[in-house]
Write an enzyme that holds these catalytic residues in place. Structure first.
Site, PDB file in Angstrom:
ATOM      1  N   LYS A 282       0.842  -1.197   0.000  1.00  0.00           N
ATOM      2  CA  LYS A 282       0.000   0.000   0.000  1.00  0.00           C
ATOM      3  C   LYS A 282       0.875   1.244   0.000  1.00  0.00           C
ATOM      4  CE  LYS A 282      -3.942  -1.843   2.631  1.00  0.00           C
ATOM      5  NZ  LYS A 282      -4.983  -1.585   1.620  1.00  0.00           N
ATOM      6  N   ARG A 356     -10.425 -11.473   1.826  1.00  0.00           N
ATOM      7  CA  ARG A 356     -11.239 -12.564   1.250  1.00  0.00           C
ATOM      8  C   ARG A 356     -10.496 -13.888   1.286  1.00  0.00           C
ATOM      9  NH1 ARG A 356     -11.625  -9.171  -4.223  1.00  0.00           N
ATOM     10  NH2 ARG A 356     -11.320  -7.530  -2.692  1.00  0.00           N
TER      11      ARG A 356
HETATM   12  N1  BES Z   1      -8.196  -3.726   4.387  1.00  0.00           N
HETATM   13  C1  BES Z   1      -8.332  -3.287   3.050  1.00  0.00           C
HETATM   14  C2  BES Z   1      -9.612  -2.497   2.799  1.00  0.00           C
HETATM   15  C3  BES Z   1      -9.699  -1.171   3.504  1.00  0.00           C
HETATM   16  C4  BES Z   1      -9.194  -0.029   2.928  1.00  0.00           C
HETATM   17  C5  BES Z   1     -10.307  -1.088   4.730  1.00  0.00           C
HETATM   18  C6  BES Z   1      -9.288   1.172   3.579  1.00  0.00           C
HETATM   19  C7  BES Z   1     -10.412   0.122   5.387  1.00  0.00           C
HETATM   20  C8  BES Z   1      -9.898   1.254   4.812  1.00  0.00           C
HETATM   21  C9  BES Z   1      -8.354  -4.487   2.103  1.00  0.00           C
HETATM   22  O1  BES Z   1      -7.568  -5.567   2.497  1.00  0.00           O
HETATM   23  C10 BES Z   1      -7.802  -4.029   0.800  1.00  0.00           C
HETATM   24  O2  BES Z   1      -6.671  -3.668   0.754  1.00  0.00           O
HETATM   25  N2  BES Z   1      -8.644  -4.043  -0.225  1.00  0.00           N
HETATM   26  C11 BES Z   1      -8.238  -3.623  -1.518  1.00  0.00           C
HETATM   27  C12 BES Z   1      -8.791  -4.605  -2.524  1.00  0.00           C
HETATM   28  C13 BES Z   1      -8.265  -4.418  -3.906  1.00  0.00           C
HETATM   29  C14 BES Z   1      -6.805  -4.754  -3.972  1.00  0.00           C
HETATM   30  C15 BES Z   1      -9.051  -5.298  -4.852  1.00  0.00           C
HETATM   31  C16 BES Z   1      -8.812  -2.234  -1.755  1.00  0.00           C
HETATM   32  O3  BES Z   1      -9.912  -1.943  -1.274  1.00  0.00           O
HETATM   33  O4  BES Z   1      -8.120  -1.428  -2.378  1.00  0.00           O
HETATM   34 MN    MN Z   2      -5.582  -5.396   1.871  1.00  0.00          MN
END
Ligand code: BES
Ligand code: MN
Ligand code: ZN
Length: 499
Positions: A282, A356
């Site tokens: 990230k 997931r």
């Molecule tokens: N934990 C994150 C989602 C999230 C983002 C929760 C911001 C709370 C605040 C999740 O694991 C994630 O990173 N999701 C990705 C999925 C994508 C790679 C398909 C996302 O939402 O960008």
């Molecule tokens: Mn994630």
């Protein structure tokens, strides 16, 4: 903070402070008029002088009134009666608890003057407990010195009384539920706020065990070896880059009469104690907030605690897959293919779509308990924040009856969800040339929905719902912290199932 109810009149109530709500567009209630007569018209004078116009967010504290047993009367402006909903009520309660004076250790709210539009008195009382308790929630556990403002006054000792006209079973029950839910919410908030170097998967398991001992739950925490023996290749693939050992936490509450642990409601909570994104790292900004990526797990633990305290006649099983998502030389790489417990293979195109990957194996696992329904709770997608912001949790289910129950529970307790689609058409996006499915869909294209669709592949023929709490479980910015949502919604859902 303690709570009780009393049936005496406002003027006879002997508290350090008596809180009277004043609406902008309504005269005093019959009970407040009687109080006003007892103290020679002091309330009317405060209103006539312009000191209290009933405007939302205003508070005036009157002292040493004759003919009134309480030492102070706090007049709280509640705004327009028709607009005085749950949120305004919670704000007004918080304002009163904070502003009634440091010397106050007993505070009474007069039910007749705190009428929430469209809500029963018991719903208001339950909300009062939640709002009052939230004002004293502290986040200074890891500061070397306690916050001065939080430690101030009679914080711990405050006793809050609800002056009600009718002392019945519903009111008593509302009080009990309000306290148990507030306990569950605080438990979830504390775990959510703890940093990832303290709140590790092992720590979560230890907290679950301790809570389970205190409240009479059966708690198991499976270790890596046992998780591997179950065939949870998808779950374990997320732990590959981390030094922290994973845990699969299983909590059982048995409230149904009769032998055996039958037809439980299953709650499955995402327990990523830190989500760096893994190799699909990230960006740096606000990455600290990914310590909140175990808020689904915290909500399951908080709800189990509330349920164990309230003892409804249902069986509940909580399952929490807990691990860290970090990059390293041994981390899962984009393109890696893993085998889930269900036997389905997954091409991990993005290691940041890890929630997931741990949930799918937990969803497969919990089916061995033959649950009556499964609800998973996860800070699953940023896309859900884009869709719904911080107001509603995203609700995904193909089962209209179950979805309806969950929406209704959320409405009833002011912890709302909004239904989103899980149509078959979106499954298209998850196709992979090399495995049974990919773990992401098309970037920027219904990301919250495709995440739910991924999970749906692991709960075929089950009554299942998914709550995406990415936008509701915590706040960023100046008010950074876990909210404890959706513990109220989940607890209300379970209680309504027991009725
Ligand atoms: N934990 C994150 C989602 C999230 C983002 C929760 C911001 C709370 C605040 C999740 O694991 C994630 O990173 N999701 C990705 C999925 C994508 C790679 C398909 C996302 O939402 O960008
Ligand atoms: Mn994630
Ligand atoms: Zn995550």
């Amino acid at each position: 903070m303690e709570f009780n109810t009393k049936t005496e009149s406002a003027e006879a109530c002997k508290a350090d402070c008596l809180a009277i709500g004043v609406f902008e567009d309504q005269g005093l209630s019959a009970s407040a008029r009687s109080l006003d007569r007892a103290c020679g018209g002091a309330l009317r004078k405060a209103i006539a002088s312009g000191d209290m116009k009933g405007k939302r967010g205003t508070l005036v504290v009157l002292r040493n009134l004759h003919g009134v047993a309480s030492a102070r009367i706090a007049l709280a402006g509640l705004g327009k009666a028709g607009e005085f909903g749950e949120k305004a009520f919670a704000e007004a309660v918080a304002m009163t608890v904070r502003g009634c004076g440091d010397g106050v250790s007993t505070l009474a709210f007069c039910a007749a003057d705190w009428k929430v539009a469209g809500r029963s008195e018991s719903a208001s009382l339950r909300a009062l407990v939640g709002a009052a308790r939230a004002t004293r929630f502290r986040t200074d556990e890891l500061k070397s010195q306690r916050d001065a403002t939080a430690a101030r006054g009679n914080a711990a000792r405050l006793r809050v009384t609800w002056l009600t006209g009718k002392r019945d079973r519903q009111i008593d029950r509302a009080l009990r539920e309000g306290v148990a839910i507030a306990n569950g919410v605080e438990f979830a908030k504390r775990l959510g706020n703890l940093p990832a170097n303290v709140c590790t998967p092992q720590f979560l398991a230890a907290q679950a065990r301790k809570m389970g001992r205190e409240w009479g739950l059966n708690v198991q925490a499976l270790e890596r070896r046992q998780i591997a023996a179950l065939g949870m290749g998808s779950f374990l693939s997320v732990t590959n880059g981390s030094q922290q050992a994973p845990r699969l936490i299983v909590l059982r509450y048995r409230g149904r009469r009769g032998a055996g642990f039958t037809d439980p409601i299953a709650l499955v909570g995402k327990g990523i104690t830190f989500d760096s994104g893994g190799i699909s790292l990230k960006p740096g900004a606000q990455m600290d907030e990914m310590k909140f990526d175990m808020c689904g797990a915290a909500a399951v633990l908080g709800t189990m605690r509330a349920i164990a305290e309230l003892k409804p006649r249902i069986n509940v099983i909580g399952v929490v897959p807990a691990c860290e998502n970090l990059p390293s030389g041994s981390a899962t790489k984009p393109g890696d293919i893993v085998t889930s417990m269900s036997g389905q293979t997954i091409e991990v195109l993005n290691t940041d779509a890890e929630g997931r990957l741990i949930l799918c194996d937990a969803l497969t696992y919990v089916q061995r308990y033959r649950p009556a329904a499964i609800v998973d709770i996860a800070t699953l997608t940023g896309a859900c924040i884009v869709a719904l912001g911080n107001v509603h949790s995203g609700l995904f289910s193909r089962d209209d009856a179950l979805a309806g129950e969950i929406l209704k529970a959320g409405e009833a307790i002011g912890d709302t969800a909004w239904r989103m689609p899980v149509d078959e058409e979106y499954q298209e996006q998850l196709k992979s040339n090399f495995a049974d499915m990919a773990n992401i869909g098309i970037p920027g294209n219904a990301g919250a929905v495709t995440a739910a669709c991924f999970l749906a592949r692991f709960v075929k023929d089950q009554r299942w719902a998914h709550l995406d709490i990415a936008g509701t479980a915590f706040r960023g910015g100046a008010a950074k912290g876990a909210t404890g949502r959706p513990v109220p919604l989940l607890t209300q859902f379970l209680l309504s199932r027991a009725d």
